[in-house]
Design a protein around this motif. Sequence first.
Motif, mmCIF file in Angstrom:
data_model
loop_
_atom_site.group_PDB
_atom_site.id
_atom_site.type_symbol
_atom_site.label_atom_id
_atom_site.label_comp_id
_atom_site.label_asym_id
_atom_site.label_seq_id
_atom_site.Cartn_x
_atom_site.Cartn_y
_atom_site.Cartn_z
ATOM 1 N N VAL A 183 -3.613 1.844 -5.258
ATOM 2 C CA VAL A 183 -4.804 1.842 -6.108
ATOM 3 C C VAL A 183 -5.395 0.441 -6.205
ATOM 4 C CG1 VAL A 183 -5.595 2.193 -8.475
ATOM 5 C CG2 VAL A 183 -4.097 3.863 -7.420
ATOM 6 N N VAL A 184 -4.538 -0.562 -6.406
ATOM 7 C CA VAL A 184 -5.027 -1.932 -6.566
ATOM 8 C C VAL A 184 -5.673 -2.421 -5.271
ATOM 9 C CG1 VAL A 184 -4.290 -4.322 -6.920
ATOM 10 C CG2 VAL A 184 -3.424 -2.526 -8.401
ATOM 11 N N GLN A 185 -5.010 -2.214 -4.148
ATOM 12 C CA GLN A 185 -5.578 -2.664 -2.877
ATOM 13 C C GLN A 185 -6.848 -1.887 -2.544
ATOM 14 O OE1 GLN A 185 -4.646 -5.309 -1.090
ATOM 15 N NE2 GLN A 185 -3.241 -5.677 -2.784
ATOM 16 N N GLY A 186 -6.877 -0.601 -2.876
ATOM 17 C CA GLY A 186 -8.104 0.176 -2.672
ATOM 18 C C GLY A 186 -9.256 -0.352 -3.499
ATOM 19 N N ALA A 187 -8.963 -0.726 -4.747
ATOM 20 C CA ALA A 187 -10.009 -1.290 -5.616
ATOM 21 C C ALA A 187 -10.490 -2.639 -5.082
ATOM 22 C CB ALA A 187 -9.480 -1.438 -7.035
ATOM 23 N N ILE A 188 -9.575 -3.441 -4.575
ATOM 24 C CA ILE A 188 -9.963 -4.748 -4.023
ATOM 25 C C ILE A 188 -10.821 -4.561 -2.784
ATOM 26 C CG2 ILE A 188 -9.053 -6.810 -2.867
ATOM 27 C CD1 ILE A 188 -6.727 -6.718 -4.865
ATOM 28 N N GLU A 189 -10.432 -3.647 -1.891
ATOM 29 C CA GLU A 189 -11.237 -3.392 -0.692
ATOM 30 C C GLU A 189 -12.604 -2.830 -1.060
ATOM 31 O OE1 GLU A 189 -9.007 -0.864 1.875
ATOM 32 O OE2 GLU A 189 -7.363 -2.304 2.069
ATOM 33 N N PHE A 190 -12.644 -1.942 -2.059
ATOM 34 C CA PHE A 190 -13.922 -1.393 -2.507
ATOM 35 C C PHE A 190 -14.818 -2.494 -3.060
ATOM 36 C CE2 PHE A 190 -16.537 0.392 -5.930
ATOM 37 C CZ PHE A 190 -17.294 1.282 -5.197
ATOM 38 N N ALA A 191 -14.241 -3.431 -3.812
ATOM 39 C CA ALA A 191 -15.016 -4.541 -4.365
ATOM 40 C C ALA A 191 -15.581 -5.418 -3.245
ATOM 41 C CB ALA A 191 -14.154 -5.371 -5.315
ATOM 42 N N LYS A 240 0.810 -1.218 0.000
ATOM 43 C CA LYS A 240 0.000 0.000 0.000
ATOM 44 C C LYS A 240 0.843 1.267 0.000
ATOM 45 C CE LYS A 240 -4.516 -0.219 1.308
ATOM 46 N NZ LYS A 240 -5.579 0.171 2.173
ATOM 47 N N SER A 243 -18.371 -3.441 -1.500
ATOM 48 C CA SER A 243 -19.548 -3.339 -2.363
ATOM 49 C C SER A 243 -20.299 -4.666 -2.413
ATOM 50 C CB SER A 243 -19.139 -2.931 -3.771
ATOM 51 O OG SER A 243 -18.518 -1.678 -3.754
#
Length: 113
Positions: free
Chosen positions: A51-59, A44, A62
């Motif tokens: 960005v990648v870890q943020g997208a994974i956490e957002f997924a 991170k 969601s």
Amino acid sequence: KILRLIALSHRCCQASTCPYPHLPHLRLLAMADKLKSLPFISDKNNPIGYVVQGAIEFAHDSRRLVQRCTKPDAKEFKKIAVACAIGFAIMGFIGYTVKLVFIPINNIIVGGS
């Protein structure tokens, strides 16, 4: 790790009724191994990893939200619809009042003809 879990969770890869015939499960495992070989993706402190870890956490968040959501019953839907209608009416009245007040003020400032 996530791709490995997805690939291992499908027990149908030996059967001929695989729901994903266009994407073999071995390809998922290979993708997971390639992602593990890129340590900056899981770091991170790295901008790309952030960005990648943020997208994974957002997924994940969601997916959890969608799974917990339920369809409103008729009573709850009516209550929400009435609240929205009252909000629209109040905002419309405020907009009409502001417009009604500022038309004469604008004429005075501009010096109406």
